[in-house]
Each structure stands twice: as structure tokens, then as C-alpha cells.
Design a protein around this motif. Structure first.
Motif, PDB file in Angstrom:
ATOM      1  N   ASP A 102     -40.673  60.545   6.742  1.00 60.35           N
ATOM      2  CA  ASP A 102     -42.054  60.052   6.830  1.00 60.35           C
ATOM      3  C   ASP A 102     -42.291  59.027   5.719  1.00 60.35           C
ATOM      4  O   ASP A 102     -41.605  59.037   4.694  1.00 60.35           O
ATOM      5  CB  ASP A 102     -43.057  61.193   6.614  1.00 60.35           C
ATOM      6  CG  ASP A 102     -43.229  62.053   7.859  1.00 60.35           C
ATOM      7  OD1 ASP A 102     -42.537  61.792   8.856  1.00 60.35           O
ATOM      8  OD2 ASP A 102     -44.055  62.981   7.808  1.00 60.35           O
TER       9      ASP A 102
ATOM     10  N   GLU B 202     -40.992  51.507   0.751  1.00 55.99           N
ATOM     11  CA  GLU B 202     -40.149  51.599  -0.443  1.00 55.99           C
ATOM     12  C   GLU B 202     -39.792  50.233  -1.028  1.00 55.99           C
ATOM     13  O   GLU B 202     -39.835  50.033  -2.260  1.00 55.99           O
ATOM     14  CB  GLU B 202     -38.849  52.354  -0.106  1.00 55.99           C
ATOM     15  CG  GLU B 202     -39.012  53.851   0.111  1.00 55.99           C
ATOM     16  CD  GLU B 202     -39.563  54.229   1.479  1.00 55.99           C
ATOM     17  OE1 GLU B 202     -39.709  53.321   2.333  1.00 55.99           O
ATOM     18  OE2 GLU B 202     -39.871  55.410   1.703  1.00 55.99           O
TER      19      GLU B 202
ATOM     20  N   GLY C 290     -36.535  41.935   5.747  1.00 59.22           N
ATOM     21  CA  GLY C 290     -37.627  40.956   5.855  1.00 59.22           C
ATOM     22  C   GLY C 290     -38.826  41.522   6.595  1.00 59.22           C
ATOM     23  O   GLY C 290     -39.973  41.222   6.250  1.00 59.22           O
ATOM     24  N   GLY C 291     -38.570  42.348   7.617  1.00 62.32           N
ATOM     25  CA  GLY C 291     -39.670  42.961   8.369  1.00 62.32           C
ATOM     26  C   GLY C 291     -40.500  43.863   7.484  1.00 62.32           C
ATOM     27  O   GLY C 291     -41.735  43.867   7.541  1.00 62.32           O
TER      28      GLY C 291
ATOM     29  N   LEU D 118     -40.657  38.717  15.856  1.00 63.25           N
ATOM     30  CA  LEU D 118     -40.066  40.036  16.088  1.00 63.25           C
ATOM     31  C   LEU D 118     -38.717  40.091  15.377  1.00 63.25           C
ATOM     32  O   LEU D 118     -37.865  39.231  15.580  1.00 63.25           O
ATOM     33  CB  LEU D 118     -39.853  40.256  17.595  1.00 63.25           C
ATOM     34  CG  LEU D 118     -39.129  41.530  18.010  1.00 63.25           C
ATOM     35  CD1 LEU D 118     -39.999  42.764  17.753  1.00 63.25           C
ATOM     36  CD2 LEU D 118     -38.733  41.483  19.482  1.00 63.25           C
TER      37      LEU D 118
ATOM     38  N   THR E 238     -35.421  45.880   9.467  1.00 68.00           N
ATOM     39  CA  THR E 238     -34.860  44.860   8.566  1.00 68.00           C
ATOM     40  C   THR E 238     -35.608  44.774   7.232  1.00 68.00           C
ATOM     41  O   THR E 238     -36.785  45.134   7.139  1.00 68.00           O
ATOM     42  CB  THR E 238     -34.916  43.462   9.225  1.00 68.00           C
ATOM     43  OG1 THR E 238     -36.297  43.081   9.385  1.00 68.00           O
ATOM     44  CG2 THR E 238     -34.216  43.440  10.569  1.00 68.00           C
TER      45      THR E 238
ATOM     46  N   ARG F  89     -46.083  36.222  17.653  1.00 65.90           N
ATOM     47  CA  ARG F  89     -45.662  37.076  16.522  1.00 65.90           C
ATOM     48  C   ARG F  89     -44.150  37.041  16.413  1.00 65.90           C
ATOM     49  O   ARG F  89     -43.445  37.047  17.434  1.00 65.90           O
ATOM     50  CB  ARG F  89     -46.095  38.535  16.746  1.00 65.90           C
ATOM     51  CG  ARG F  89     -47.595  38.774  16.643  1.00 65.90           C
ATOM     52  CD  ARG F  89     -48.121  38.658  15.214  1.00 65.90           C
ATOM     53  NE  ARG F  89     -47.706  39.744  14.353  1.00 65.90           N
ATOM     54  CZ  ARG F  89     -48.314  40.933  14.335  1.00 65.90           C
ATOM     55  NH1 ARG F  89     -49.349  41.163  15.101  1.00 65.90           N
ATOM     56  NH2 ARG F  89     -47.893  41.883  13.521  1.00 65.90           N
TER      57      ARG F  89
ATOM     58  N   ALA G 119     -42.496  41.612   5.036  1.00 59.49           N
ATOM     59  CA  ALA G 119     -43.592  40.886   5.702  1.00 59.49           C
ATOM     60  C   ALA G 119     -44.713  41.834   6.119  1.00 59.49           C
ATOM     61  O   ALA G 119     -45.886  41.489   6.062  1.00 59.49           O
ATOM     62  CB  ALA G 119     -43.056  40.137   6.923  1.00 59.49           C
TER      63      ALA G 119
HETATM   64  C1  LIG Z   1     -40.951  56.685  12.734  1.00 53.98           C
HETATM   65  C2  LIG Z   1     -40.886  55.566  11.721  1.00 53.98           C
HETATM   66  C3  LIG Z   1     -40.809  55.885  10.379  1.00 53.98           C
HETATM   67  C4  LIG Z   1     -40.760  54.865   9.421  1.00 53.98           C
HETATM   68  N1  LIG Z   1     -40.683  55.208   8.115  1.00 53.98           N
HETATM   69  C5  LIG Z   1     -40.642  54.230   7.176  1.00 53.98           C
HETATM   70  C6  LIG Z   1     -40.574  54.544   5.799  1.00 53.98           C
HETATM   71  O1  LIG Z   1     -40.532  55.702   5.395  1.00 53.98           O
HETATM   72  N2  LIG Z   1     -40.564  53.505   4.914  1.00 53.98           N
HETATM   73  C7  LIG Z   1     -40.603  52.191   5.325  1.00 53.98           C
HETATM   74  O2  LIG Z   1     -40.587  51.286   4.497  1.00 53.98           O
HETATM   75  N3  LIG Z   1     -40.648  51.870   6.622  1.00 53.98           N
HETATM   76  C8  LIG Z   1     -40.664  52.841   7.561  1.00 53.98           C
HETATM   77  N4  LIG Z   1     -40.720  52.494   8.884  1.00 53.98           N
HETATM   78  C9  LIG Z   1     -40.780  51.057   9.253  1.00 53.98           C
HETATM   79  C10 LIG Z   1     -39.403  50.411   9.234  1.00 53.98           C
HETATM   80  O3  LIG Z   1     -38.917  50.341   7.928  1.00 53.98           O
HETATM   81  C11 LIG Z   1     -39.431  48.980   9.778  1.00 53.98           C
HETATM   82  O4  LIG Z   1     -38.114  48.641   9.950  1.00 53.98           O
HETATM   83  C12 LIG Z   1     -40.049  47.900   8.898  1.00 53.98           C
HETATM   84  O5  LIG Z   1     -41.325  48.235   8.448  1.00 53.98           O
HETATM   85  C13 LIG Z   1     -40.246  46.605   9.673  1.00 53.98           C
HETATM   86  O6  LIG Z   1     -39.027  45.995   9.893  1.00 53.98           O
HETATM   87  P1  LIG Z   1     -38.647  45.468  11.306  1.00 53.98           P
HETATM   88  O7  LIG Z   1     -37.432  44.632  11.127  1.00 53.98           O
HETATM   89  O8  LIG Z   1     -38.553  46.592  12.272  1.00 53.98           O
HETATM   90  O9  LIG Z   1     -39.880  44.494  11.637  1.00 53.98           O
HETATM   91  P2  LIG Z   1     -40.786  44.282  12.956  1.00 53.98           P
HETATM   92  O10 LIG Z   1     -41.333  45.584  13.426  1.00 53.98           O
HETATM   93  O11 LIG Z   1     -39.980  43.482  13.927  1.00 53.98           O
HETATM   94  O12 LIG Z   1     -41.902  43.381  12.323  1.00 53.98           O
HETATM   95  C14 LIG Z   1     -42.845  43.921  11.417  1.00 53.98           C
HETATM   96  C15 LIG Z   1     -43.829  42.809  11.015  1.00 53.98           C
HETATM   97  O13 LIG Z   1     -43.194  41.847  10.194  1.00 53.98           O
HETATM   98  C16 LIG Z   1     -43.193  40.556  10.807  1.00 53.98           C
HETATM   99  N5  LIG Z   1     -41.876  39.999  10.495  1.00 53.98           N
HETATM  100  C17 LIG Z   1     -40.676  40.590  10.712  1.00 53.98           C
HETATM  101  N6  LIG Z   1     -39.690  39.869  10.137  1.00 53.98           N
HETATM  102  C18 LIG Z   1     -40.277  38.806   9.553  1.00 53.98           C
HETATM  103  C19 LIG Z   1     -39.784  37.709   8.776  1.00 53.98           C
HETATM  104  N7  LIG Z   1     -38.493  37.556   8.460  1.00 53.98           N
HETATM  105  N8  LIG Z   1     -40.686  36.792   8.324  1.00 53.98           N
HETATM  106  C20 LIG Z   1     -42.019  36.920   8.594  1.00 53.98           C
HETATM  107  N9  LIG Z   1     -42.541  37.942   9.313  1.00 53.98           N
HETATM  108  C21 LIG Z   1     -41.667  38.877   9.779  1.00 53.98           C
HETATM  109  C22 LIG Z   1     -43.479  40.800  12.283  1.00 53.98           C
HETATM  110  O14 LIG Z   1     -44.135  39.695  12.882  1.00 53.98           O
HETATM  111  C23 LIG Z   1     -44.382  42.014  12.201  1.00 53.98           C
HETATM  112  O15 LIG Z   1     -45.696  41.623  11.872  1.00 53.98           O
HETATM  113  C24 LIG Z   1     -40.772  53.497   9.847  1.00 53.98           C
HETATM  114  C25 LIG Z   1     -40.809  53.179  11.207  1.00 53.98           C
HETATM  115  C26 LIG Z   1     -40.870  54.196  12.149  1.00 53.98           C
HETATM  116  C27 LIG Z   1     -40.917  53.830  13.607  1.00 53.98           C
END
Ligand SMILES: Cc1cc2nc3c(=O)[nH]c(=O)nc-3n(C[C@H](O)[C@H](O)[C@H](O)COP(=O)(O)OP(=O)(O)OC[C@H]3O[C@@H](n4cnc5c(N)ncnc54)[C@H](O)[C@@H]3O)c2cc1C
Length: 284
Positions: A192, A124, A113-114, A31, A111, A29, A117
Motif C-alpha cells: 500500500d 517513495e 518518470g510516471g 501514458l 516507471t 495525456r 510526474a
Molecule cells: C495497487 C497499486 C499500488 C501502488 N502503490 C504505490 C506505492 O506504494 N508507491 C508508489 O510510489 N506508487 C505506487 N503505485 C503507483 C505506481 O508506482 C505507478 O507506477 C506510478 O505512480 C506511475 O508510473 P506509471 O509509469 O505507471 O505512470 P502512468 O500511470 O502511465 O502515468 C502517471 C501520470 O504521469 C504522467 N506521466 C507519465 N510519464 C510521464 C513522463 N515521462 N513525463 C510527463 N508525464 C508523465 C501521466 O500522464 C499521468 O498523469 C501503485 C499503483 C497501484 C495500481
């Protein structure tokens, strides 16, 4: 709970990422910020053998504007989007929306992109990308392609990404100065995920609405573009009659699945309320 055991690797080049994804298939996966993936590992909703951390890959972060297109790299954090003068100037819808993504601690590392994806239907960015008619740049080994946001989100947490592909960036057309935007959401607590939200974007010229895009979040398994409600607004001032006309067709368009806390009827009511408030804000 604790995450199951996994191996971790942090490549320094995109080619290495593609090698690893090809070699390990669905046992690996990607990250990025880890704000969703690590929680899902801790809850044992997912048990990959290998995490491929892409945060060491150069060139995947940053916000640039050229030829009336604003490009956001996949590794750009929510916080960078929140503080970007380019986003504030050119995409006020996204600037308003990002303040609703989790809390500051999450926005510091999560991020763009996260989030794209992951494709959470209550997130949002996906709704904003649909409202703003964005295009996502996807890449696999040796091939890059572009997919419209409106075609990218395919179902609950399902996207047009193929195995081994990454989201590289989002490209947003910069709207001209006649467009206005408003982002609204209702959540149980600040930070939330939304119960229901609305990304509204429309041209306002001579006091009349045209080209309205009303993208709801939390209203189905993907962001939902309410095309009939938008059609009901075309060429009209955002007055009480226009609001009522648009609200009256919403139940035909929004799936509105009930969740643990809110029934279908409650969510539909909230969507109508948000639509009324959004049109009021567009008028102002
Ligand atoms: C308490 C809490 C509250 C939250 N509230 C919100 C909210 O209100 N609104 C909201 O939108 N989000 C919310 N989030 C989620 C947050 O926005 C995350 O940052 C986002 O959903 C995922 O981004 P990440 O970079 O952390 O991705 P990761 O957690 O690292 O990855 C998420 C998924 O995407 C995949 N992935 C990541 N980057 C890529 C890429 N470039 N290409 C292909 N696949 C990829 C990973 O394999 C995984 O499946 C919340 C999270 C928490 C813990």
C-alpha cells in the motif's frame, strides 16, 4: 467501472510526442506504465480524448553513472531500479525505497518518470529525490531544462512541468562513502501507499551527524524536508538526546493532514517513531 472512450497512439519518436501534445493540448495525456493513469480513467477521475503512449520512444530508459552522477531515464521501471547494481552501490536509499513501491506486478511496468510526474505525496521516489538533492531533466519541443527536486513538487499532484513537457530523467549526485541512508515507511498492508515514511540521508564522520536530510512522505501535500529536525542533529552523535531534540521540533515542520484512517496526532506520532528508528539505523 470502465474507462471512458479514448483514442490511443504510440509514437516512435520524441518529436511526434511533442507534436501530438501541442496539437491536442489538455485533451491529451501521456501514458507510461499506466499503473496510475489507467486506474484514474477507470474511476473516471480523468477523461482525456487521447493517450500518447511514450513507451515506444527510444532513449528514455536505463540507468547510467558518469562524473559522479547517477541518471535514471524516465521509462526505467521500478523493477529495473530494484535490480540495478548501480543503484544498490551508489544510492542505497533508493534501493531500499523501491521495494516499498506497490507489488511486483506494479513494479514490473510502473516507471520512474510516471511516479515523478504524478507527484503523489505518499510516493517513495519524490521523497528520496528531495533527500538526495536530485535534479529532474524536463523537455518540451526544442528545449530542455533542469529543475531541482526540491523545487519541482509544487503542491498536491502539482509539479513544475509545463504543458507539453515530459520528464526525461532524474540525475542523482553520487554521495561519498561517509554518507549513510535509511528508508522507512509504515503502511496498512505491504504494497500500500505509506501512511507516513521517511527518507533519511546524512554524513556520518567520527560518530557525528552532519548534512542530515530528512524527507518525509505522507506528511503534507508534497515531500517535506524537515530542516529544523536536521539542524537539531548537526554535529551530534545519534544518541537518545539528539533523537529527542529532533523529534521535539517535528510538529512545527510537518503539516500531517489526517487521512481516512489516521488522525493528525497519530501521523505525527508515527513520524517521530520513524525518525527515532532512522537515527538508530544510521548509528548502526
Ligand atoms: C495497487 C497499486 C499500488 C501502488 N502503490 C504505490 C506505492 O506504494 N508507491 C508508489 O510510489 N506508487 C505506487 N503505485 C503507483 C505506481 O508506482 C505507478 O507506477 C506510478 O505512480 C506511475 O508510473 P506509471 O509509469 O505507471 O505512470 P502512468 O500511470 O502511465 O502515468 C502517471 C501520470 O504521469 C504522467 N506521466 C507519465 N510519464 C510521464 C513522463 N515521462 N513525463 C510527463 N508525464 C508523465 C501521466 O500522464 C499521468 O498523469 C501503485 C499503483 C497501484 C495500481
Amino acid at each position: 467501472m470502465k474507462a471512458p472512450a479514448f483514442s490511443y497512439v504510440k509514437p516512435g519518436a520524441l518529436s511526434e510526442v511533442f507534436d501530438l501534445l501541442e496539437r491536442h493540448g489538455d485533451r491529451a495525456r501521456v501514458l507510461a506504465g499506466g499503473q496510475s493513469l489507467l486506474a484514474s480513467l477507470n474511476l473516471r477521475l480523468s477523461e482525456p480524448e487521447l493517450l500518447v503512449d511514450i513507451t515506444g520512444v527510444p532513449g528514455l530508459s536505463g540507468i547510467t553513472v558518469s562524473n559522479r552522477t547517477l541518471r535514471i531515464g524516465a521509462l526505467t521501471t521500478h523493477r529495473q531500479i530494484e535490480h540495478s547494481p548501480e543503484v544498490a552501490r551508489h544510492l542505497p536509499l533508493l534501493a531500499q525505497a523501491v521495494r516499498n513501491v506497490g507489488h511486483v506486478a506494479i513494479r514490473n511496468v510502473g516507471t520512474f518518470g510516471g511516479s515523478i510526474a504524478l507527484a503523489d505525496p505518499a510516493a517513495e521516489y519524490p521523497a528520496c529525490a528531495v533527500a538526495l538533492d536530485a535534479t529532474f531533466v524536463l523537455a518540451g519541443r526544442g528545449a530542455e531544462r533542469r529543475v531541482k527536486a526540491r523545487e519541482f513538487f509544487r503542491g498536491l499532484y502539482q509539479t513544475a512541468l509545463k504543458p507539453g513537457e515530459l520528464v526525461m530523467a532524474g540525475e542523482f549526485p553520487v554521495p561519498d562513502e561517509r554518507y549513510r541512508s535509511v528508508f522507512l515507511e509504515l503502511a496498512r498492508r505491504r504494497g500500500d501507499y505509506a501512511i507516513v515514511g521517511l527518507a533519511a540521508h546524512a554524513r556520518m564522520a567520527g560518530g557525528l551527524i552532519s548534512d542530515a536530510r530528512l524527507a518525509f512522505l505522507g506528511a503534507g501535500s508534497t515531500p517535506v524536508l524537515a530542516v529544523r529536525a536536521a539542524a537539531a542533529l548537526e554535529g551530534r552523535p545519534p544518541d537518545a538526546q539528539a533523537v529527542a531534540a529532533a523529534q521535539s521540533v517535528l510538529d512545527e515542520e510537518l503539516e500531517m493532514p489526517a487521512d481516512l484512517y489516521s488522525s493528525h496526532a497519530t501521523k505525527l506520532h508515527l513520524a517521530r517513531v520513524l525518525l527515532g528508528r532512522a537515527l538508530g539505523a544510521l548509528a548502526g
